[in-house]
Design a protein around this motif. Structure first.
Motif, mmCIF file in Angstrom:
data_model
loop_
_atom_site.group_PDB
_atom_site.id
_atom_site.type_symbol
_atom_site.label_atom_id
_atom_site.label_comp_id
_atom_site.label_asym_id
_atom_site.label_seq_id
_atom_site.Cartn_x
_atom_site.Cartn_y
_atom_site.Cartn_z
ATOM 1 N N VAL A 143 0.847 -1.209 0.000
ATOM 2 C CA VAL A 143 0.000 0.000 0.000
ATOM 3 C C VAL A 143 0.879 1.255 0.000
ATOM 4 O O VAL A 143 0.497 2.306 0.488
ATOM 5 N N ALA A 144 2.085 1.095 -0.564
ATOM 6 C CA ALA A 144 3.014 2.217 -0.759
ATOM 7 C C ALA A 144 3.403 2.897 0.554
ATOM 8 O O ALA A 144 3.489 4.123 0.630
ATOM 9 N N LEU A 145 3.650 2.088 1.570
ATOM 10 C CA LEU A 145 4.104 2.609 2.855
ATOM 11 C C LEU A 145 5.397 1.906 3.268
ATOM 12 O O LEU A 145 5.737 0.834 2.746
ATOM 13 N N THR A 146 6.110 2.500 4.204
ATOM 14 C CA THR A 146 7.290 1.882 4.777
ATOM 15 C C THR A 146 6.922 1.188 6.091
ATOM 16 O O THR A 146 5.777 1.285 6.551
ATOM 17 N N ALA A 147 7.867 0.501 6.661
ATOM 18 C CA ALA A 147 7.599 -0.242 7.883
ATOM 19 C C ALA A 147 7.310 0.704 9.042
ATOM 20 O O ALA A 147 7.909 1.771 9.170
ATOM 21 N N ASP A 148 6.356 0.311 9.886
ATOM 22 C CA ASP A 148 6.128 0.996 11.155
ATOM 23 C C ASP A 148 5.889 -0.063 12.218
ATOM 24 O O ASP A 148 6.185 -1.235 12.011
ATOM 25 N N SER A 149 5.367 0.337 13.355
ATOM 26 C CA SER A 149 5.098 -0.567 14.482
ATOM 27 C C SER A 149 6.324 -1.391 14.874
ATOM 28 O O SER A 149 6.199 -2.527 15.322
ATOM 29 N N GLY A 150 7.493 -0.795 14.677
ATOM 30 C CA GLY A 150 8.726 -1.417 15.129
ATOM 31 C C GLY A 150 9.281 -2.508 14.245
ATOM 32 O O GLY A 150 10.317 -3.097 14.568
ATOM 33 N N VAL A 151 8.638 -2.795 13.114
ATOM 34 C CA VAL A 151 9.041 -3.935 12.286
ATOM 35 C C VAL A 151 10.473 -3.801 11.782
ATOM 36 O O VAL A 151 11.202 -4.797 11.689
ATOM 37 N N SER A 152 10.911 -2.581 11.448
ATOM 38 C CA SER A 152 12.279 -2.417 10.950
ATOM 39 C C SER A 152 13.316 -2.678 12.039
ATOM 40 O O SER A 152 14.501 -2.832 11.744
ATOM 41 N N TRP A 153 12.894 -2.740 13.287
ATOM 42 C CA TRP A 153 13.791 -3.073 14.403
ATOM 43 C C TRP A 153 13.657 -4.541 14.798
ATOM 44 O O TRP A 153 14.648 -5.234 14.978
ATOM 45 N N THR A 154 12.416 -5.024 14.919
ATOM 46 C CA THR A 154 12.208 -6.393 15.412
ATOM 47 C C THR A 154 12.502 -7.456 14.354
ATOM 48 O O THR A 154 13.130 -8.474 14.655
ATOM 49 N N LEU A 155 12.035 -7.234 13.125
ATOM 50 C CA LEU A 155 12.132 -8.293 12.115
ATOM 51 C C LEU A 155 13.574 -8.672 11.788
ATOM 52 O O LEU A 155 13.906 -9.869 11.790
ATOM 53 N N PRO A 156 14.481 -7.727 11.510
ATOM 54 C CA PRO A 156 15.858 -8.143 11.226
ATOM 55 C C PRO A 156 16.547 -8.792 12.406
ATOM 56 O O PRO A 156 17.452 -9.614 12.232
ATOM 57 N N ARG A 157 16.130 -8.480 13.616
ATOM 58 C CA ARG A 157 16.730 -9.116 14.782
ATOM 59 C C ARG A 157 16.261 -10.553 14.937
ATOM 60 O O ARG A 157 16.949 -11.370 15.544
ATOM 61 N N LEU A 158 15.096 -10.846 14.395
ATOM 62 C CA LEU A 158 14.594 -12.212 14.462
ATOM 63 C C LEU A 158 15.105 -13.075 13.313
ATOM 64 O O LEU A 158 15.432 -14.246 13.511
ATOM 65 N N ILE A 159 15.178 -12.505 12.103
ATOM 66 C CA ILE A 159 15.480 -13.329 10.929
ATOM 67 C C ILE A 159 16.672 -12.845 10.117
ATOM 68 O O ILE A 159 17.023 -13.469 9.115
ATOM 69 N N GLY A 160 17.302 -11.736 10.508
ATOM 70 C CA GLY A 160 18.442 -11.217 9.760
ATOM 71 C C GLY A 160 18.036 -10.133 8.772
ATOM 72 O O GLY A 160 16.893 -10.064 8.323
ATOM 73 N N HIS A 161 19.014 -9.292 8.428
ATOM 74 C CA HIS A 161 18.751 -8.133 7.565
ATOM 75 C C HIS A 161 18.272 -8.544 6.176
ATOM 76 O O HIS A 161 17.307 -7.983 5.642
ATOM 77 N N SER A 162 18.942 -9.500 5.561
ATOM 78 C CA SER A 162 18.633 -9.867 4.183
ATOM 79 C C SER A 162 17.210 -10.410 4.048
ATOM 80 O O SER A 162 16.459 -10.000 3.154
ATOM 81 N N ARG A 163 16.825 -11.320 4.940
ATOM 82 C CA ARG A 163 15.474 -11.882 4.873
ATOM 83 C C ARG A 163 14.426 -10.830 5.216
ATOM 84 O O ARG A 163 13.340 -10.805 4.626
ATOM 85 N N ALA A 164 14.745 -9.943 6.155
ATOM 86 C CA ALA A 164 13.806 -8.881 6.500
ATOM 87 C C ALA A 164 13.591 -7.951 5.310
ATOM 88 O O ALA A 164 12.460 -7.555 5.007
ATOM 89 N N ALA A 165 14.666 -7.601 4.627
ATOM 90 C CA ALA A 165 14.547 -6.750 3.436
ATOM 91 C C ALA A 165 13.690 -7.422 2.377
ATOM 92 O O ALA A 165 12.850 -6.776 1.733
ATOM 93 N N ASP A 166 13.866 -8.713 2.201
ATOM 94 C CA ASP A 166 13.077 -9.456 1.217
ATOM 95 C C ASP A 166 11.591 -9.391 1.545
ATOM 96 O O ASP A 166 10.754 -9.108 0.676
ATOM 97 N N LEU A 167 11.252 -9.621 2.819
ATOM 98 C CA LEU A 167 9.839 -9.637 3.202
ATOM 99 C C LEU A 167 9.219 -8.238 3.182
ATOM 100 O O LEU A 167 8.010 -8.104 2.996
ATOM 101 N N LEU A 168 10.039 -7.203 3.377
ATOM 102 C CA LEU A 168 9.509 -5.842 3.335
ATOM 103 C C LEU A 168 9.399 -5.314 1.906
ATOM 104 O O LEU A 168 8.426 -4.640 1.554
ATOM 105 N N LEU A 169 10.372 -5.641 1.067
ATOM 106 C CA LEU A 169 10.334 -5.173 -0.318
ATOM 107 C C LEU A 169 9.335 -5.962 -1.160
ATOM 108 O O LEU A 169 8.720 -5.411 -2.079
ATOM 109 N N PHE A 170 9.185 -7.236 -0.849
ATOM 110 C CA PHE A 170 8.282 -8.116 -1.612
ATOM 111 C C PHE A 170 7.325 -8.805 -0.641
ATOM 112 O O PHE A 170 7.464 -10.002 -0.348
ATOM 113 N N PRO A 171 6.340 -8.081 -0.107
ATOM 114 C CA PRO A 171 5.442 -8.661 0.903
ATOM 115 C C PRO A 171 4.702 -9.880 0.366
ATOM 116 O O PRO A 171 4.248 -9.890 -0.781
ATOM 117 N N ARG A 172 4.602 -10.885 1.211
ATOM 118 C CA ARG A 172 3.859 -12.093 0.860
ATOM 119 C C ARG A 172 3.388 -12.752 2.141
ATOM 120 O O ARG A 172 3.827 -12.409 3.235
#
Length: 266
Positions: A143-172
């Motif tokens: 919906v043409a928005l960037t991450a909020d609700s802490g996702v850019s902090w929590t998600l890479p800490r759980l799964i790593g930067h590369s996988r977090a970038a993948d899930l944020l750039l290509f949501p599925r």
């Protein structure tokens, strides 16, 4: 308003339930305000020793209520105010801060789809029990928005930067099993057992050494952004605090007597 988010405190466990099942627990302003205020109440209540965040219906939370949002955006354009996106500062940020910084453990019982800010709230919990029919989706870029609700902090800490970038750039949609394999879900259970299992995990934490859990949360957050030397210093500080707690003395005495400790949460 009282029905949008349900709140119950029993035997040290605060259960907070998102309750807009017909809207898949989408976050309108009313729900965001009440969730924020309820979490802050639980955080401040000394009678609460653990929190369970869950939801009614077939979804955990699909994020922003876009039906309400589109009307608010139209008002912004008509008035030139641009105030709609203040919801990040006024609602999402305080909600995530309460989840991550409260001095007690938080369990997310993810009963269904968790998308956008809904995924963010689940990720901000300390432990996630997930129904096998549930799923996660960052959804922001869709919906043409960037991450909020802490996702850019929590998600890479759980799964790593590369996988977090993948899930944020290509949501599925991420299935419960994939979420477990990635490290997002701590435990996956049959959907019919989700409520019972999530509550059991949360009750176990509510009966545990609350001050020690608070220190564990603090040390994990600190270690994520500091050097080893700095983290060792923080561990020294926190261990001194934990060692002086009543629960530590109770645990040591129980160990010597070969008994099960009964923690008081202090």
């Amino acid at each position: 308003m009282a029905d949008t988010v349900l709140y119950d405190v029993t035997d040290g466990l605060a259960t907070i339930t998102l309750n807009r099942p017909d809207a898949m627990n989408a976050l309108n302003v009313e729900a965001k305000v009440l969730l924020r205020d309820t979490l802050q109440e639980a955080a401040a209540d000394p009678a609460v020793r653990a929190v369970l965040l869950t939801a009614t219906g077939r979804a955990f939370c699909v994020g922003q209520d876009l039906k309400e949002h589109i009307g608010l955006l139209a008002e912004d354009r008509a008035t030139g105010s641009g105030g709609t996106m203040n919801t990040v500062r006024e609602h999402y940020n305080p909600i995530v801060t309460a989840l991550t910084e409260m001095a007690k453990p938080v369990v997310a019982g993810v009963n269904g789809v968790a998308a956008g800010a809904g995924a963010g709230f689940a990720l901000a919990a300390d432990y996630r029990v997930v129904a096998d029919t549930a799923s996660f989706n960052t959804s922001f870029a869709g919906v043409a928005l960037t991450a909020d609700s802490g996702v850019s902090w929590t998600l890479p800490r759980l799964i790593g930067h590369s996988r977090a970038a993948d899930l944020l750039l290509f949501p599925r949609s991420i299935s419960a099993q994939e979420a477990y394999e990635l490290g997002i879900a701590n435990k996956v259970v049959p959907a019919a057992e989700l409520a019972e299992e999530a509550a059991a995990v949360a009750r176990r934490l509510a009966q545990g050494p609350t001050a020690a859990y608070a220190a564990i949360k603090e040390s994990l957050a600190y270690g994520a952004g500091h050097s080893l030397a700095e983290t060792l210093g923080k561990e020294d500080e926190l261990q001194g605090r934990a060692g002086a707690s009543e629960d530590h003395h109770i645990a040591v005495e129980a160990f010597v007597k070969k008994e099960k400790p009964v923690f008081l949460g202090r």
